[in-house]
Design an enzyme around this catalytic site. Structure first.
Site, PDB file in Angstrom:
ATOM      1  N   CYS A 105      15.400  19.594   3.914  1.00  0.00           N
ATOM      2  CA  CYS A 105      16.361  19.033   4.858  1.00  0.00           C
ATOM      3  C   CYS A 105      17.021  20.130   5.687  1.00  0.00           C
ATOM      4  O   CYS A 105      17.336  19.923   6.861  1.00  0.00           O
ATOM      5  CB  CYS A 105      17.419  18.205   4.118  1.00  0.00           C
ATOM      6  SG  CYS A 105      16.874  16.516   3.717  1.00  0.00           S
ATOM      7  N   CYS A 154      18.283  13.196   1.950  1.00  0.00           N
ATOM      8  CA  CYS A 154      16.989  12.551   1.678  1.00  0.00           C
ATOM      9  C   CYS A 154      16.950  11.863   0.317  1.00  0.00           C
ATOM     10  O   CYS A 154      15.961  11.204  -0.024  1.00  0.00           O
ATOM     11  CB  CYS A 154      15.856  13.553   1.797  1.00  0.00           C
ATOM     12  SG  CYS A 154      15.757  14.741   0.430  1.00  0.00           S
ATOM     13  N   ASP A 184     -18.004 -33.032  14.439  1.00  0.00           N
ATOM     14  CA  ASP A 184     -17.495 -33.934  13.410  1.00  0.00           C
ATOM     15  C   ASP A 184     -18.347 -33.803  12.150  1.00  0.00           C
ATOM     16  O   ASP A 184     -19.467 -33.275  12.177  1.00  0.00           O
ATOM     17  CB  ASP A 184     -17.526 -35.382  13.898  1.00  0.00           C
ATOM     18  CG  ASP A 184     -16.507 -35.637  14.997  1.00  0.00           C
ATOM     19  OD1 ASP A 184     -15.534 -34.851  15.091  1.00  0.00           O
ATOM     20  OD2 ASP A 184     -16.694 -36.597  15.768  1.00  0.00           O
ATOM     21  N   CYS A 222      18.863  19.721   0.299  1.00  0.00           N
ATOM     22  CA  CYS A 222      17.654  20.371  -0.198  1.00  0.00           C
ATOM     23  C   CYS A 222      17.077  21.287   0.880  1.00  0.00           C
ATOM     24  O   CYS A 222      17.426  21.183   2.070  1.00  0.00           O
ATOM     25  CB  CYS A 222      16.616  19.338  -0.620  1.00  0.00           C
ATOM     26  SG  CYS A 222      15.864  18.438   0.744  1.00  0.00           S
ATOM     27  N   CYS A 230      19.582  15.877  -3.266  1.00  0.00           N
ATOM     28  CA  CYS A 230      19.977  16.056  -1.870  1.00  0.00           C
ATOM     29  C   CYS A 230      20.732  14.817  -1.388  1.00  0.00           C
ATOM     30  O   CYS A 230      20.242  13.689  -1.531  1.00  0.00           O
ATOM     31  CB  CYS A 230      18.744  16.303  -1.010  1.00  0.00           C
ATOM     32  SG  CYS A 230      19.101  16.414   0.766  1.00  0.00           S
TER      33      CYS A 230
END
Length: 524
Positions: free
Chosen positions: A33, A107, A339, A30, A104
């Site tokens: 990328c 990715c 306590d 793509c 792609c």
């Protein structure tokens, strides 16, 4: 179509990037990328539409054989093929690669289908539904581990091209998928939510992706680098991102190429986005509490899975806090504990409540004061003062030097032997009495067996009758008062029975003060 110079300026591409752009486009990558592997670090480039970027990249590579085009050394490129024929061949191969599969291979669609305003609005709507209040947020992204394998494969594919041209492309120079994704969408998400998207924020919005089709991509690494993949209790798979990255750093290029194609094969499906999640860092509330009941434990009292008493100090304090801060849960801590049958009087015991994943975090002083009043009106068994929001670091002051602090107690004592007032006077003369206490039998089931050295700094008495008196003690924090009185079958030495030479027991005990100067007092 824009000129090559215009495209180069807009996308920060250089002459040396042409063969990389062509090679990646031919591999079906793509456009984002492509920019990543060309090391384009301008965030604005990734915010542009895929269509515009694709046109500009085609314009960039189509100009290679024009009279203006030069190689990385600045000299004109030459080719045996006529320029027009060469240009058409390149464009045809790129176009064909893009139409064979529009997913792609690197990715897996993350930088294609999830970088548009539609997905940004989807994320924003999911955040709005959870009704958090925030001024800023940090966007975190979780990607499939196998994407690192595909990234490595594509890097080796490009590396071969640049090596042939005597250039170098370091893996660390490639823009990460996460960064490219954030640059593309975080501005749109911030705009939808009306909040700044920053690097550090208490509010975290997480977006995750999975890709079942390629989940076996990294399995070969387990055989190639078995020491990188160790089973862990909290992980469903050994193929975590960190393990895969470690293996990729270790495996040789030649060995990787034998087991995995370069460039990576195209996928038939895109990544699937997981549900958007939000998480706000904890908010810490501090204060001091008084406990007026002798039938109220500090924390829920559960024995053998069965609850013994209704309510507890922590629940009475935390319930209004959880509601107001809209938190998912809480952790309660305090400076020591009393306590169930012991009251805490005086200025109270310091405590802190960690509120987990609060959806609301900003409160005015007036609102916090009102919240304190709400707690105090909810029960007559406790009372809270000095309620305030503090930092995580500030809560550590409650525990710092805890055993060096002092605590003051008032105890109603019974003696087997009849006594007169003069029989008690010697106790006031005892200062800094050092005692050794084995872990009391009553708490041995939840605390390790040990002998603890403690100090009784001072004692005073008020005579009541022949068998009863009030004993006031100032002691080192962590002293077991009940055991000091009755001796715990000789496990505390010396004890009050030894000192008075008679059996004695404690009938009532109150904490009068916890001498820790925290949290800061708030004027009424």
């Amino acid at each position: 179509m824009p000129s090559v110079n215009a495209v180069s300026v807009m996308l920060s591409l250089k002459e040396k990037d042409r063969p990389i752009v062509r090679k990646l486009l031919c591999a079906g990558c793509c456009v984002r990328c492509v920019l990543r592997f060309c090391c384009v670090g301008s965030s604005s480039a990734y915010r542009r539409s895929s269509q515009d970027l694709h046109k500009e990249l085609l314009a960039f590579i189509s100009e290679e054989n024009s009279p203006e085009s030069h190689d990385a050394s600045g000299e004109e490129r030459t080719s045996d093929a006529p320029p027009n024929k060469r240009m058409r061949t390149d464009e045809d191969s790129v176009t064909a690669a893009q139409t064979d599969s529009d997913i792609c291979p690197v990715c897996l669609g993350v930088l294609q289908d999830f970088c548009d305003p539609t997905f940004a609005k989807q994320v924003s709507d999911a955040v709005k539904k959870q009704q958090y209040e925030f001024d800023s947020l940090v966007l975190t992204v979780s990607l499939p581990a196998q994407m690192s394998v595909r990234e490595h494969s594509c890097w080796l594919h490009v590396k071969k091209e640049v090596r042939e041209k005597s250039m170098c492309l370091g893996k660390e120079d490639v823009i990460q998928v996460k960064d490219a994704f954030k640059w593309a969408v975080q501005g749109k998400i911030g705009q939808e939510l009306g909040a700044a998207v920053v690097a550090n924020s208490p509010c975290e919005v997480s977006v995750g992706f999975i890709h079942p089709e390629t989940q076996e991509d990294c399995h070969f690494l387990a055989n190639a680098c078995p020491d990188c993949f160790k089973p862990t209790k909290n992980k469903a798979s050994i193929f975590t991102r960190m393990a895969v990255v470690k293996a990729l750093e270790k495996i040789s290029e030649e060995k990787f190429s034998r087991h995995y194609p370069c460039p990576p094969k195209k996928a038939n499906t895109r990544c699937t986005a997981l549900d958007t999640t939000c998480l706000h860092t904890s908010v810490f509330i501090a204060g001091r509490y008084n406990k007026f009941s002798r039938e109220l434990p500090q924390t829920p009292w559960v024995i053998d899975g069965e609850r013994r008493m209704d309510g507890s100090v922590e629940e009475l304090i935390a319930a209004p806090l959880l509601s107001s801060f809209r938190a998912d849960g809480f952790n309660f801590s305090s400076s020591g504990r009393e306590d169930v049958d012991v009251r805490t009087l005086g200025n109270g015991r310091p405590f802190a409540v960690e509120l987990l994943n609060p959806h609301r975090t900003k409160f005015s002083r007036t609102e916090i004061k009102h919240l304190q009043e709400t707690i105090n009106q909810s029960s007559d068994k406790i009372r809270v003062r000095d309620l305030q929001i503090v930092t995580r670091d500030a809560t550590s002051r409650m525990k710092e030097g805890e055993e060096e602090k002092t605590k003051t107690y008032s105890a109603l004592i019974w003696t087997e032997k009849a006594i007169d007032s003069p029989d008690l006077e010697f106790l006031a003369n005892i200062k800094d009495l050092r005692i050794a206490q084995k872990t009391p039998l009553r708490v041995l089931h939840r605390r390790p067996l040990a002998v603890r050295q403690r100090l009784i700094h001072s004692m005073s008495t008020i005579y009541l009758d022949q068998h009863h008196f009030t004993l006031k003690l100032c002691t080192q924090a962590g002293t077991y008062i009940k055991e000091f009185v009755h001796g715990d079958f000789g496990r505390t030495k010396p004890n009050l029975c030894d000192l008075m030479k008679t059996d004695a027991d404690i009938l009532e005990l109150d904490v009068e003060s916890v001498d820790i100067d925290w949290p800061p007092a708030i004027p009424d």
